[in-house]
Scaffold this motif. Structure first.
Motif, PDB file in Angstrom:
ATOM      1  N   SER A   1      -8.624  15.631   2.744  1.00 41.58           N
ATOM      2  CA  SER A   1      -7.794  14.761   1.909  1.00 41.58           C
ATOM      3  C   SER A   1      -6.318  14.975   2.216  1.00 41.58           C
ATOM      4  N   SER A   2      -5.502  14.005   1.844  1.00 44.95           N
ATOM      5  CA  SER A   2      -4.061  14.264   1.848  1.00 44.95           C
ATOM      6  C   SER A   2      -3.395  13.578   0.659  1.00 44.95           C
ATOM      7  N   TYR A   3      -2.252  14.089   0.290  1.00 42.72           N
ATOM      8  CA  TYR A   3      -1.531  13.629  -0.899  1.00 42.72           C
ATOM      9  C   TYR A   3      -0.037  13.740  -0.583  1.00 42.72           C
ATOM     10  N   SER A   4       0.666  12.625  -0.661  1.00 43.77           N
ATOM     11  CA  SER A   4       2.083  12.623  -0.272  1.00 43.77           C
ATOM     12  C   SER A   4       3.006  12.539  -1.481  1.00 43.77           C
ATOM     13  N   ILE A   5       4.194  13.064  -1.321  1.00 45.90           N
ATOM     14  CA  ILE A   5       5.271  12.809  -2.286  1.00 45.90           C
ATOM     15  C   ILE A   5       6.368  12.109  -1.503  1.00 45.90           C
TER      16      ILE A   5
ATOM     17  N   ARG B   1       0.839  -1.195   0.000  1.00 44.33           N
ATOM     18  CA  ARG B   1       0.000   0.000   0.000  1.00 44.33           C
ATOM     19  C   ARG B   1       0.874   1.245   0.000  1.00 44.33           C
ATOM     20  N   HIS B   2       0.347   2.272  -0.621  1.00 43.48           N
ATOM     21  CA  HIS B   2       0.986   3.580  -0.579  1.00 43.48           C
ATOM     22  C   HIS B   2       0.566   4.228   0.734  1.00 43.48           C
ATOM     23  N   VAL B   3       1.418   5.072   1.258  1.00 41.79           N
ATOM     24  CA  VAL B   3       1.139   5.701   2.550  1.00 41.79           C
ATOM     25  C   VAL B   3      -0.179   6.506   2.510  1.00 41.79           C
TER      26      VAL B   3
ATOM     27  N   SER C   1      -7.485  13.028  -5.232  1.00 41.15           N
ATOM     28  CA  SER C   1      -6.671  12.131  -4.407  1.00 41.15           C
ATOM     29  C   SER C   1      -7.409  10.820  -4.150  1.00 41.15           C
ATOM     30  N   TRP C   2      -6.618   9.800  -3.897  1.00 42.01           N
ATOM     31  CA  TRP C   2      -7.105   8.428  -3.756  1.00 42.01           C
ATOM     32  C   TRP C   2      -8.112   8.307  -2.615  1.00 42.01           C
ATOM     33  N   GLY C   3      -7.722   8.795  -1.432  1.00 40.32           N
ATOM     34  CA  GLY C   3      -8.571   8.641  -0.243  1.00 40.32           C
ATOM     35  C   GLY C   3      -9.922   9.313  -0.435  1.00 40.32           C
TER      36      GLY C   3
ATOM     37  N   GLY D   1     -15.562  10.775  -7.059  1.00 43.57           N
ATOM     38  CA  GLY D   1     -14.151  10.726  -7.430  1.00 43.57           C
ATOM     39  C   GLY D   1     -13.648  12.022  -8.044  1.00 43.57           C
ATOM     40  N   ASP D   2     -12.534  11.905  -8.762  1.00 43.91           N
ATOM     41  CA  ASP D   2     -11.868  13.086  -9.328  1.00 43.91           C
ATOM     42  C   ASP D   2     -12.808  13.969 -10.139  1.00 43.91           C
ATOM     43  N   ILE D   3     -13.793  13.344 -10.774  1.00 42.57           N
ATOM     44  CA  ILE D   3     -14.646  14.065 -11.728  1.00 42.57           C
ATOM     45  C   ILE D   3     -15.598  15.053 -11.059  1.00 42.57           C
TER      46      ILE D   3
ATOM     47  N   ASN E   1      -3.993  -0.343  -8.360  1.00 43.10           N
ATOM     48  CA  ASN E   1      -3.592   0.735  -7.465  1.00 43.10           C
ATOM     49  C   ASN E   1      -2.933   1.871  -8.250  1.00 43.10           C
ATOM     50  N   ARG E   2      -3.773   2.836  -8.650  1.00 42.22           N
ATOM     51  CA  ARG E   2      -3.258   3.908  -9.501  1.00 42.22           C
ATOM     52  C   ARG E   2      -2.137   4.690  -8.805  1.00 42.22           C
ATOM     53  N   ILE E   3      -2.165   4.751  -7.482  1.00 44.71           N
ATOM     54  CA  ILE E   3      -1.134   5.572  -6.828  1.00 44.71           C
ATOM     55  C   ILE E   3       0.185   4.803  -6.637  1.00 44.71           C
ATOM     56  N   LEU E   4       0.205   3.543  -7.062  1.00 43.99           N
ATOM     57  CA  LEU E   4       1.482   2.812  -7.015  1.00 43.99           C
ATOM     58  C   LEU E   4       2.097   2.604  -8.396  1.00 43.99           C
TER      59      LEU E   4
ATOM     60  N   PHE F   1       0.646  10.353 -18.086  1.00 49.84           N
ATOM     61  CA  PHE F   1       0.693   9.337 -17.053  1.00 49.84           C
ATOM     62  C   PHE F   1      -0.648   9.236 -16.335  1.00 49.84           C
ATOM     63  N   TRP F   2      -1.457   8.215 -16.658  1.00 53.02           N
ATOM     64  CA  TRP F   2      -2.672   7.991 -15.884  1.00 53.02           C
ATOM     65  C   TRP F   2      -2.936   6.504 -15.628  1.00 53.02           C
ATOM     66  N   THR F   3      -2.720   5.669 -16.660  1.00 54.40           N
ATOM     67  CA  THR F   3      -3.122   4.269 -16.527  1.00 54.40           C
ATOM     68  C   THR F   3      -1.913   3.346 -16.305  1.00 54.40           C
TER      69      THR F   3
ATOM     70  N   GLU G   1     -17.361  13.781 -21.934  1.00 56.26           N
ATOM     71  CA  GLU G   1     -17.838  13.922 -23.316  1.00 56.26           C
ATOM     72  C   GLU G   1     -19.111  13.108 -23.558  1.00 56.26           C
ATOM     73  N   TYR G   2     -19.139  11.888 -23.015  1.00 59.10           N
ATOM     74  CA  TYR G   2     -20.269  10.974 -23.244  1.00 59.10           C
ATOM     75  C   TYR G   2     -21.541  11.443 -22.511  1.00 59.10           C
ATOM     76  N   LEU G   3     -21.410  12.492 -21.699  1.00 62.89           N
ATOM     77  CA  LEU G   3     -22.579  12.970 -20.942  1.00 62.89           C
ATOM     78  C   LEU G   3     -23.267  14.157 -21.612  1.00 62.89           C
TER      79      LEU G   3
ATOM     80  N   VAL H   1     -20.694  -2.844 -13.354  1.00 63.34           N
ATOM     81  CA  VAL H   1     -19.582  -1.889 -13.414  1.00 63.34           C
ATOM     82  C   VAL H   1     -19.004  -1.932 -14.832  1.00 63.34           C
ATOM     83  N   ILE H   2     -18.894  -0.758 -15.439  1.00 59.79           N
ATOM     84  CA  ILE H   2     -18.390  -0.683 -16.820  1.00 59.79           C
ATOM     85  C   ILE H   2     -17.088   0.119 -16.836  1.00 59.79           C
ATOM     86  N   THR H   3     -16.066  -0.433 -17.473  1.00 64.49           N
ATOM     87  CA  THR H   3     -14.812   0.324 -17.607  1.00 64.49           C
ATOM     88  C   THR H   3     -14.242   0.153 -19.007  1.00 64.49           C
TER      89      THR H   3
ATOM     90  N   GLY I   1     -17.049   3.402 -14.711  1.00 66.43           N
ATOM     91  CA  GLY I   1     -15.699   3.638 -14.185  1.00 66.43           C
ATOM     92  C   GLY I   1     -15.381   2.634 -13.090  1.00 66.43           C
ATOM     93  N   ASP I   2     -14.230   1.969 -13.231  1.00 66.00           N
ATOM     94  CA  ASP I   2     -13.801   1.009 -12.207  1.00 66.00           C
ATOM     95  C   ASP I   2     -12.480   1.454 -11.583  1.00 66.00           C
ATOM     96  N   GLY I   3     -12.350   2.775 -11.392  1.00 72.88           N
ATOM     97  CA  GLY I   3     -11.243   3.280 -10.581  1.00 72.88           C
ATOM     98  C   GLY I   3     -11.640   3.090  -9.117  1.00 72.88           C
TER      99      GLY I   3
HETATM  100  C1  LIG Z   1       0.618   8.705 -11.698  1.00 71.67           C
HETATM  101  C2  LIG Z   1      -0.369   9.071 -10.637  1.00 71.67           C
HETATM  102  C3  LIG Z   1       0.066   9.233  -9.322  1.00 71.67           C
HETATM  103  C4  LIG Z   1      -0.846   9.558  -8.319  1.00 71.67           C
HETATM  104  N1  LIG Z   1      -0.388   9.669  -7.040  1.00 71.67           N
HETATM  105  C5  LIG Z   1      -1.262   9.885  -6.027  1.00 71.67           C
HETATM  106  C6  LIG Z   1      -0.813   9.891  -4.673  1.00 71.67           C
HETATM  107  O1  LIG Z   1       0.366   9.709  -4.380  1.00 71.67           O
HETATM  108  N2  LIG Z   1      -1.747  10.102  -3.704  1.00 71.67           N
HETATM  109  C7  LIG Z   1      -3.077  10.296  -3.987  1.00 71.67           C
HETATM  110  O2  LIG Z   1      -3.880  10.441  -3.058  1.00 71.67           O
HETATM  111  N3  LIG Z   1      -3.518  10.313  -5.271  1.00 71.67           N
HETATM  112  C8  LIG Z   1      -2.646  10.116  -6.290  1.00 71.67           C
HETATM  113  N4  LIG Z   1      -3.083  10.118  -7.593  1.00 71.67           N
HETATM  114  C9  LIG Z   1      -4.499  10.488  -7.867  1.00 71.67           C
HETATM  115  C10 LIG Z   1      -5.422   9.307  -7.672  1.00 71.67           C
HETATM  116  O3  LIG Z   1      -4.914   8.189  -8.324  1.00 71.67           O
HETATM  117  C11 LIG Z   1      -6.814   9.666  -8.195  1.00 71.67           C
HETATM  118  O4  LIG Z   1      -7.288  10.781  -7.471  1.00 71.67           O
HETATM  119  C12 LIG Z   1      -7.816   8.535  -8.072  1.00 71.67           C
HETATM  120  O5  LIG Z   1      -7.298   7.331  -8.562  1.00 71.67           O
HETATM  121  C13 LIG Z   1      -9.120   8.906  -8.795  1.00 71.67           C
HETATM  122  O6  LIG Z   1      -9.986   7.814  -8.827  1.00 71.67           O
HETATM  123  P1  LIG Z   1     -11.337   7.884  -9.678  1.00 71.67           P
HETATM  124  O7  LIG Z   1     -12.026   6.596  -9.399  1.00 71.67           O
HETATM  125  O8  LIG Z   1     -12.051   9.139  -9.404  1.00 71.67           O
HETATM  126  O9  LIG Z   1     -10.892   7.988 -11.204  1.00 71.67           O
HETATM  127  P2  LIG Z   1     -10.011   7.028 -12.111  1.00 71.67           P
HETATM  128  O10 LIG Z   1      -9.081   6.217 -11.296  1.00 71.67           O
HETATM  129  O11 LIG Z   1      -9.414   7.902 -13.161  1.00 71.67           O
HETATM  130  O12 LIG Z   1     -11.053   6.009 -12.760  1.00 71.67           O
HETATM  131  C14 LIG Z   1     -11.926   6.361 -13.787  1.00 71.67           C
HETATM  132  C15 LIG Z   1     -12.104   5.172 -14.688  1.00 71.67           C
HETATM  133  O13 LIG Z   1     -13.170   5.422 -15.605  1.00 71.67           O
HETATM  134  C16 LIG Z   1     -12.799   4.937 -16.881  1.00 71.67           C
HETATM  135  N5  LIG Z   1     -13.574   5.661 -17.895  1.00 71.67           N
HETATM  136  C17 LIG Z   1     -13.461   6.961 -18.266  1.00 71.67           C
HETATM  137  N6  LIG Z   1     -14.389   7.267 -19.227  1.00 71.67           N
HETATM  138  C18 LIG Z   1     -15.076   6.135 -19.466  1.00 71.67           C
HETATM  139  C19 LIG Z   1     -16.141   5.811 -20.355  1.00 71.67           C
HETATM  140  N7  LIG Z   1     -16.702   6.727 -21.173  1.00 71.67           N
HETATM  141  N8  LIG Z   1     -16.609   4.539 -20.367  1.00 71.67           N
HETATM  142  C20 LIG Z   1     -16.077   3.597 -19.537  1.00 71.67           C
HETATM  143  N9  LIG Z   1     -15.084   3.847 -18.669  1.00 71.67           N
HETATM  144  C21 LIG Z   1     -14.587   5.109 -18.635  1.00 71.67           C
HETATM  145  C22 LIG Z   1     -11.314   5.235 -16.944  1.00 71.67           C
HETATM  146  O14 LIG Z   1     -10.652   4.481 -17.932  1.00 71.67           O
HETATM  147  C23 LIG Z   1     -10.873   4.854 -15.533  1.00 71.67           C
HETATM  148  O15 LIG Z   1     -10.588   3.497 -15.422  1.00 71.67           O
HETATM  149  C24 LIG Z   1      -2.206   9.785  -8.631  1.00 71.67           C
HETATM  150  C25 LIG Z   1      -2.638   9.640  -9.959  1.00 71.67           C
HETATM  151  C26 LIG Z   1      -1.735   9.269 -10.948  1.00 71.67           C
HETATM  152  C27 LIG Z   1      -2.208   9.084 -12.351  1.00 71.67           C
END
Ligand SMILES: Cc1cc2nc3c(=O)[nH]c(=O)nc-3n(C[C@H](O)[C@H](O)[C@H](O)COP(=O)(O)OP(=O)(O)OC[C@H]3O[C@@H](n4cnc5c(N)ncnc54)[C@H](O)[C@@H]3O)c2cc1C
Lengths: 78, 412
Positions: B321-325, A31-33, B293-295, B275-277, B41-44, B126-128, B245-247, B31-33, B8-10
């Protein structure tokens, strides 16, 4: 008394240590911190500074998992 | 039986799916992705790109996780539109899915630089996980790098270059890294961290265009001052464009993100976002805010699901929220909304220790800690309690923060 015979409250307060590791074998929970809750984070920082011992009951850390911080830290029993 | 559809399966979508199953054992959940793999684990992934972490520990769910919970997972499926009157989700393969309640959890996509050759080979966003694999493979062979985007994601590219032995120039607009949250003192500590790993910050710069060879591979970045920086690897992280866009035509209120209240409800009945959106109502801040941020994404997914299942406003999102480097010898933590606020207090303690607190209407709304992160939980507690403490900044800037030294809160 063998550790498996400890009452669960004593089990839960067993001290943990953080061991710096270079690499992570496949299959290791990692896990990340930023995935730790605020309280666990606090104890984690304090334990790294040597200020406080890390007790299993105070955190959501799991034995064997690795936490990614400025180094990779493996959680273990003392 | 209620049919919940999650796009979205983030971490936000996945945490919503898990909570929905707990709260509504009989429901149908889909769940559709558009990614080819379930939640990871996007943050790893940055640790993978650095060449340090193998793939396996980055995966969070396998397909069995969904099967065990009787959740239908559609991988590689792009949602092309949503008809909120008919309650139908359309996919790129022409499938139609009827929903009773919908969660939009589609996050964002890195924004491309609007300059010549910005899509050349060797220029990375850098996202996926797929991005991370490509970055790792290329970085392993590259010698000279350029990084653009002086924020939290740009610095991950700096760390990749450092770890992979790429000598890099980090081209920044303005006179420092993350100028919206850091003063010169704080930023200089980060600049030193970059230099220590072989990345040189270049100020009042940026990219005017990229140059390529005959095969279309990047060879240089030219900045607005006409300076040319040779590179065979480039990392661009100038921000996120939200995947909305799809909305179009779905009637959802947008304001650089989907507008939701503290229950994660959009303005359209039975449509939620997480989430981020989201541009969500932050109850601690007292206004709409955004958070990447992830949390926070995980908690928003959980809160959305609780309210979707309850069919009422059962639980509000209240979160710091918190975000570390973690790339350098010293740690860095940003919490809350460090770029907001009408007042700031800061102090430098050593060459690697610095603290800045942002206040709005006398209350802490965020901050940045470098080196010593120990006060984080106390500052977060003051934020949750919404204490007016700006006039007692001295106490908060003490190396050891003792909340008992603060004057007792006034009765409201
Ligand atoms: C490189 C990197 C490092 C990061 N480091 C940190 C960190 O150290 N600490 C921290 O807290 N946060 C960090 N983050 C941010 C964190 O990862 C995000 O805030 C978090 O993952 C967001 O989650 P989400 O579920 O909102 O979106 P996402 O994880 O982006 O998930 C959205 C999903 O929806 C899918 N999707 C989009 N459009 C469609 C569509 N039309 N149809 C079907 N599927 C679709 C996408 O492909 C994606 O899988 C980092 C992000 C990145 C990229």
């Amino acid at each position: 008394m063998a550790s498996s015979e400890l009452p669960s409250s004593e089990h839960a307060s067993r001290p943990l240590r953080l061991e710096c590791v270079e690499s992570i074998p496949a299959g290791t929970t990692t896990r990340h911190v930023d995935q730790l809750d605020t309280e666990t984070l606090d104890t984690f920082y304090a334990a790294l500074d040597g200020d406080r011992s890390l007790l299993e009951a105070d955190t959501d850390l799991e034995i064997g998992e690795v936490i990614v911080f400025t180094e990779y830290y493996r959680v273990d029993h003392v | 039986m209620t049919h919940y559809v999650i796009i979205g399966d983030g971490i936000s979508g996945s945490s919503a799916a898990e909570t929905l199953r707990e709260k509504d054992p009989e429901a149908k959940i889909t769940v559709i992705t558009d990614e080819g793999e379930p939640l990871y684990n996007r943050i790893l992934i940055k640790e993978h790109a650095k060449g340090k972490l193998p793939e396996a520990p980055i995966s969070i769910h396998d397909e069995g996780w969904y099967e065990e919970r009787d959740i239908d997972l559609s991988l590689n499926t792009h949602v092309t539109s949503v008809d909120t009157d008919a309650r139908i989700v359309h996919t790129h393969e022409g499938d139609e899915l009827e929903y009773d309640k919908l969660l939009v959890a589609t996050g964002g996509t890195p924004t491309q630089l609007p300059v010549d050759n910005s899509d050349a080979d060797g220029i990375h966003h850098f996202w996926t996980f797929q991005d991370a694999r490509a970055i790792r493979e290329h970085a392993d062979q590259a010698d000279k790098g350029v990084i653009v985007g002086a924020g939290l994601l740009g610095i991950d590219f700096a760390a990749v270059c450092g770890a992979q032995g790429i000598e890099a120039d980090y081209l920044m607009r303005g006179d420092r890294w993350w100028r919206y949250a850091l003063s010169a003192d704080g930023a200089e500590i980060m600049h030193e961290g970059m230099r220590d790993v072989g990345v040189e910050p270049v100020f009042d710069s940026g990219v005017d265009r990229f140059e390529t060879d005959d095969d279309g591979h990047v060879t240089a970045a030219v900045d607005p001052n006409g300076e040319r920086y040779d590179c065979d690897f480039a990392g661009v992280a100038i921000g996120l464009t939200f995947n909305t866009e799809y909305l179009q035509g779905a009637g959802l209120e947008e304001d650089n993100g989907i507008v939701v209240d503290e229950y994660m409800q959009t303005n359209v009945d039975d449509v939620y976002a997480a989430g981020d959106i989201t541009r969500f109502y932050d109850v601690l801040l007292g206004e709409q805010a955004q958070n990447g941020s992830w949390g926070s994404a995980k908690e928003q997914g959980r809160i959305a699901a609780v309210n979707m299942a309850a069919d009422e406003e059962a639980e509000a999102f209240e979160w710091v929220s918190s975000y570390s480097i973690t790339h350098f010898d010293f740690p860095f933590l940003s919490f809350g909304h460090p770029t907001l606020g009408d007042e700031h207090a800061e102090r430098k303690y050593s060459d690697t220790e610095w603290r800045r607190i942002a206040f709005k209407d006398g209350k802490i709304v965020g901050g940045v800690l470098i080196g010593d992160l120990s006060p984080q939980s106390k500052f977060k507690q003051l934020m949750r309690e919404q204490r007016e403490v700006a006039d007692q900044a001295e106490v908060l800037l003490e190396q050891e923060v003792d909340l008992d030294e603060l004057a007792a809160p006034q009765e409201q």
